[in-house]
Design an enzyme around this catalytic site. Structure first.
Site, short mmCIF file in Angstrom:
data_model
loop_
_atom_site.label_atom_id
_atom_site.label_comp_id
_atom_site.label_asym_id
_atom_site.label_seq_id
_atom_site.Cartn_x
_atom_site.Cartn_y
_atom_site.Cartn_z
N CYS A 1 1.41 18.47 11.92
CA CYS A 1 -0.05 18.47 11.82
C CYS A 1 -0.68 18.19 13.19
O CYS A 1 -0.16 17.41 13.98
CB CYS A 1 -0.49 17.38 10.85
SG CYS A 1 0.34 17.50 9.27
N ARG B 1 1.50 24.20 17.43
CA ARG B 1 2.35 23.23 16.75
C ARG B 1 2.88 23.75 15.42
O ARG B 1 3.81 23.20 14.86
CB ARG B 1 1.57 21.93 16.51
CG ARG B 1 1.29 21.16 17.79
CD ARG B 1 0.30 20.06 17.54
NE ARG B 1 0.74 19.06 16.60
CZ ARG B 1 1.44 17.98 16.92
NH1 ARG B 1 1.77 17.78 18.16
NH2 ARG B 1 1.79 17.11 16.00
N TRP C 1 0.54 20.89 8.24
CA TRP C 1 1.85 21.45 7.97
C TRP C 1 2.32 20.75 6.69
O TRP C 1 2.61 19.56 6.70
CB TRP C 1 2.78 21.15 9.14
CG TRP C 1 4.10 21.85 9.07
CD1 TRP C 1 4.39 23.13 9.44
CD2 TRP C 1 5.32 21.29 8.59
NE1 TRP C 1 5.72 23.40 9.23
CE2 TRP C 1 6.31 22.30 8.71
CE3 TRP C 1 5.69 20.05 8.07
CZ2 TRP C 1 7.64 22.08 8.32
CZ3 TRP C 1 6.99 19.84 7.69
CH2 TRP C 1 7.96 20.86 7.83
N ASN D 1 -1.28 12.56 9.97
CA ASN D 1 -0.01 13.19 10.31
C ASN D 1 1.08 12.20 9.91
O ASN D 1 1.00 11.03 10.26
CB ASN D 1 0.03 13.46 11.82
CG ASN D 1 1.23 14.29 12.23
OD1 ASN D 1 2.01 14.72 11.39
ND2 ASN D 1 1.36 14.52 13.52
N GLY D 2 2.10 12.64 9.16
CA GLY D 2 3.16 11.74 8.74
C GLY D 2 3.30 11.75 7.23
O GLY D 2 2.76 12.64 6.55
N GLU E 1 22.44 29.26 19.32
CA GLU E 1 21.03 29.29 19.72
C GLU E 1 20.45 30.70 19.53
O GLU E 1 19.31 30.86 19.08
CB GLU E 1 20.90 28.84 21.18
CG GLU E 1 19.52 28.94 21.78
CD GLU E 1 18.47 28.06 21.11
OE1 GLU E 1 18.82 27.21 20.28
OE2 GLU E 1 17.27 28.26 21.41
N LYS F 1 17.23 31.44 17.25
CA LYS F 1 16.01 32.13 17.75
C LYS F 1 15.68 33.31 16.85
O LYS F 1 14.53 33.52 16.50
CB LYS F 1 16.20 32.65 19.18
CG LYS F 1 16.13 31.66 20.30
CD LYS F 1 14.78 31.06 20.57
CE LYS F 1 14.56 29.82 19.78
NZ LYS F 1 14.95 28.55 20.30
N GLU G 1 14.28 32.14 13.50
CA GLU G 1 12.97 31.50 13.64
C GLU G 1 11.83 32.49 13.78
O GLU G 1 10.81 32.35 13.12
CB GLU G 1 12.95 30.64 14.92
CG GLU G 1 13.58 29.29 14.79
CD GLU G 1 13.44 28.54 16.10
OE1 GLU G 1 14.00 28.98 17.11
OE2 GLU G 1 12.76 27.51 16.11
N HIS H 1 38.32 32.43 9.42
CA HIS H 1 38.46 31.38 8.40
C HIS H 1 37.37 31.47 7.34
O HIS H 1 37.07 30.48 6.69
CB HIS H 1 38.50 30.01 9.08
CG HIS H 1 39.63 29.92 10.05
ND1 HIS H 1 40.89 29.54 9.69
CD2 HIS H 1 39.69 30.23 11.38
CE1 HIS H 1 41.70 29.59 10.74
NE2 HIS H 1 40.97 30.02 11.79
N LYS I 1 6.00 22.82 15.96
CA LYS I 1 6.48 22.62 17.33
C LYS I 1 7.04 21.22 17.50
O LYS I 1 8.02 21.01 18.19
CB LYS I 1 5.33 22.86 18.32
CG LYS I 1 5.73 22.76 19.77
CD LYS I 1 6.56 23.94 20.19
CE LYS I 1 7.05 23.84 21.62
NZ LYS I 1 8.26 24.67 21.83
C1 F6R Z 1 13.73 25.77 18.01
C2 F6R Z 1 13.09 24.51 18.25
C3 F6R Z 1 13.53 23.35 17.47
C4 F6R Z 1 13.49 22.08 18.33
C5 F6R Z 1 13.77 20.85 17.48
C6 F6R Z 1 13.80 19.59 18.32
O1 F6R Z 1 13.19 26.80 18.76
O2 F6R Z 1 12.20 24.41 19.06
O3 F6R Z 1 14.78 23.54 16.91
O4 F6R Z 1 14.43 22.21 19.34
O5 F6R Z 1 12.77 20.74 16.50
O6 F6R Z 1 12.61 19.43 19.02
P1 F6R Z 1 12.52 18.49 20.28
O7 F6R Z 1 13.30 19.11 21.36
O8 F6R Z 1 11.07 18.40 20.58
O9 F6R Z 1 13.09 17.17 19.86
#
Ligand code: F6R
Length: 614
Positions: free
Chosen positions: A2, A27, A75, A101-102, A487, A491, A494, A510, A609
């Site tokens: 949020c 975010r 969110w 937020n929370g 990764e 990506k 996501e 496996h 984010k």
């Molecule tokens: C993926 C992504 C998330 C963050 C994860 C941790 O693109 O951005 O997987 O890496 O939420 O976030 P931070 O690095 O802010 O702790």
């Protein structure tokens, strides 16, 4: 998660709140709303499900006209992303209004009690209970600020809340409990701002103060008064904001994600710069918190983070073992925090969090602190929670990352982790001058090699066109490039919503091999390193089962040309540096696949984010 904004001053609040919310869109959110106290003291609340543009459109020609207000991008956690569940939330009589937020962990118990008192709830959220609790406490004679403070004492869990009261529209009261995101106060001329994140404030002011967990603030147009939620006064002065608003613009790129991918030669350079010298080669970490004796007593390194940052940890395990010579393990923070891990003062816990606010990473760090472990954090945000919790920070230093899918923060984190390992190796005697020179020269080649990888940018549009209609992908890698495969898969899912899994290539036989068919392309990382022959065999196994392979290979080595269905050619890169370079084409592939499928690249559905709840 949020986003929160608040304004009090002599300008119309609504446009400022909406502009602030638009700067927090990165975010991730699913509904938005604002509340403004209009002249004559009526409270106007406007909310909409979906994008902020829906809210803006709904207010065209009918925006509220008051001079103070609060706003929120939600969110969803408790209750779907509907207009009713969107914030701000009010009490039964629309006197108190809050944004939150929370998660209020004891909201059910509080809600039942308040309903028994006669409070009428309208939403399915946990947040609404906050406004009713404040109303209930004011009904018992508490002034607004005290009612907010008592509310902070009665709700459980990590929260950030901003509250406003119709009777005193010129005052906003906010508090922060635990690590559910921050509250930043922005100081203007006869006006004050509140926001969960700096980008919402930077167009108006660069003078800011941050709330620490357990603190509250009361702001009016002239001043901010800080207290602990226990009531003790706190003195805080505004400080210069660490971010430069100019750095947040898209620079002519269509999306932040593309801009952030393309700027990686520069951002990796920044992440390295200022921390290395070359005559003679050396790593400089001036604020490193441990003495050489303390570094030498470390007998184990635990690397922890979430998502992309966890992938950075997986790569960094190689750095810690092969450069610093210390046994290293990796742990997902959400697991580490609840496992009663065996840590002690000889363990170095290295957490990675670009935002510095990830709830699970903070939980893992709290657990590490309880056991007396030494802690270093890798972070991109000055003043964030992880940087306050760790003994020391190696800043990523790549500037604000706005695209929800992390790109430049990953490559920056890897550079920071490489430097940390080299520094530890120097102190522990595993890195002598010759090795230091070699390691730093290798790292210094990363910006140039990323630049070369980016030269093929156009090819990814064509590849995406060819591959965007598949529903499932497998990403395979070995050694230090195995986390890169994970990764790449992350990506892709996501931003394009295509199902993708990343695996160590050796694991394929496996189980995952059962999935291989012409309908499931395999992206195989096959750089010319000591594991190349094994990777080549895995690719042959996929082909033998009718699979389609897109292989990432080292330029000039074409023996996969007749085998794989497509090749991505990468410059030859030193092994330990290769993840920093090889991840870049996978970011570009995901980006172009998302474009091809018409996805919202910078704000993918359901994602946030900064993940400030567990
Ligand atoms: C993926 C992504 C998330 C963050 C994860 C941790 O693109 O951005 O997987 O890496 O939420 O976030 P931070 O690095 O802010 O702790």
């Amino acid at each position: 998660m949020c986003g929160i904004v608040g304004y009090v001053g002599d300008r119309l609040a609504a446009p400022i709140l909406l502009d602030g919310l638009s700067r927090l869109e990165y975010r991730g959110y699913d509904s938005a709303g604002i509340a403004v106290v209009e002249s004559g003291k009526a409270l106007t609340v406007r909310k909409a499900s979906g994008k902020l543009s829906v809210l803006v459109e709904s207010m065209k020609g009918a925006a509220p006209t008051g001079f103070s207000g609060i706003g929120h991008t939600r969110w969803a956690t408790h209750g779907g992303p509907t207009e009713v569940n969107a914030h701000p939330h009010t009490d039964s009589n629309k006197n108190v209004v809050i944004v939150h937020n929370g998660i209020v962990e004891n909201y059910l118990e509080l809600k039942e009690r308040l309903q028994a008192e006669g409070h009428r709830f309208t939403s399915e959220t946990d947040s609404e209970v906050i406004a009713h609790l404040m109303e209930s406490l004011m009904g018992r004679g508490l002034v607004f600020e005290e009612a907010v403070r008592m509310t902070a004492q009665r709700i459980q869990g990590a929260q950030a809340v901003v509250a406003m009261n119709v009777q005193e529209p010129g005052t906003l009261v906010a508090f922060r409990l635990g690590n559910a995101g921050g509250i930043t106060v922005g100081y203007g001329q006869r006006e004050m701002f509140l926001a969960s994140d700096l980008p919402a404030l930077l167009p108006h002011t660069s003078q800011v103060a941050f709330l620490a967990p357990g603190e509250m603030v009361s702001v009016d147009a002239r001043e901010a008064r800080f207290r602990s939620v226990q009531g003790a006064p706190i003195h805080k002065s505004p400080q210069a904001a660490p971010y430069d608003a100019v750095a947040i613009a898209k620079d002519g790129y269509r999306h932040f994600m593309l801009k952030e991918i393309m700027e990686q030669p520069g951002t990796v350079h920044r992440a390295i710069g200022g921390r290395v010298s070359f005559e003679p080669a050396d790593v400089l970490l001036p604020d490193f918190p441990f003495t050489p004796a303390q570094v030498r007593e470390v007998n184990r390194i635990v690397l922890t983070g979430m998502g992309t940052s966890l992938h950075a940890c997986m790569v960094a395990r190689y750095y810690m073992e092969q450069i610093a010579g210390v046994p290293a393990e990796i742990d997902n923070s959400s697991e580490l925090r609840y496992r009663n891990p065996i840590l002690d003062s000889r363990t170095l816990v290295v957490s990675v969090s670009q935002s510095g606010e990830t709830a699970d990473t903070l939980g893992a760090m709290e657990e590490a602190a309880r056991s007396g472990a030494k802690q270093i954090t890798i972070c991109n945000v000055e003043g964030s929670q992880t940087t306050r919790m760790a003994h020391g920070t190696v800043f990523i230093g790549v500037g604000p990352e706005i695209g929800v899918a992390s790109t430049k923060c990953l490559t920056g984190s890897l550079a920071a982790l490489y430097l940390l390992a080299t520094y530890l190796g120097k102190v522990r005697g595993t890195v002598d001058q010759a090795r230091m020179t070699g390691l730093l020269n290798d790292l210094a080649s990363a910006p140039r090699l990323i630049g070369q990888a980016l030269e093929q940018r156009e090819a990814f549009g064509r590849l995406a066109h060819e591959y965007a209609d598949y529903y499932n992908f497998l990403y395979l890698g070995r050694g230090i490039n195995m986390p890169v495969a994970m990764e790449g898969a992350l990506k892709l899912k996501e931003v394009s919503y295509i199902h993708a899994e990343g695996y160590p290539a050796g694991e394929m036989k496996h189980g995952p091999i059962a999935l291989i068919s012409k309908d499931m392309p395999v992206v195989a990382l096959a750089p010319r390193d000591h594991l190349y022959d094994k990777m080549r065999s895995n690719i042959q196994e996929v082909k033998a089962r009718g699979g389609k392979v897109l292989a990432l290979v080292t330029q000039g080595h074409h023996d996969l040309a007749g085998v794989a269905d497509g090749l991505i050619e990468m410059p030859s890169t030193p092994y330990l540096v290769s993840p920093i370079v090889n991840v870049v084409p996978l970011q570009l592939l995901a980006y172009h696949m998302a474009l091809e499928r018409g996805c919202d690249v910078d704000q993918p559905r359901n994602l946030a984010k900064t993940v400030t709840v567990e």
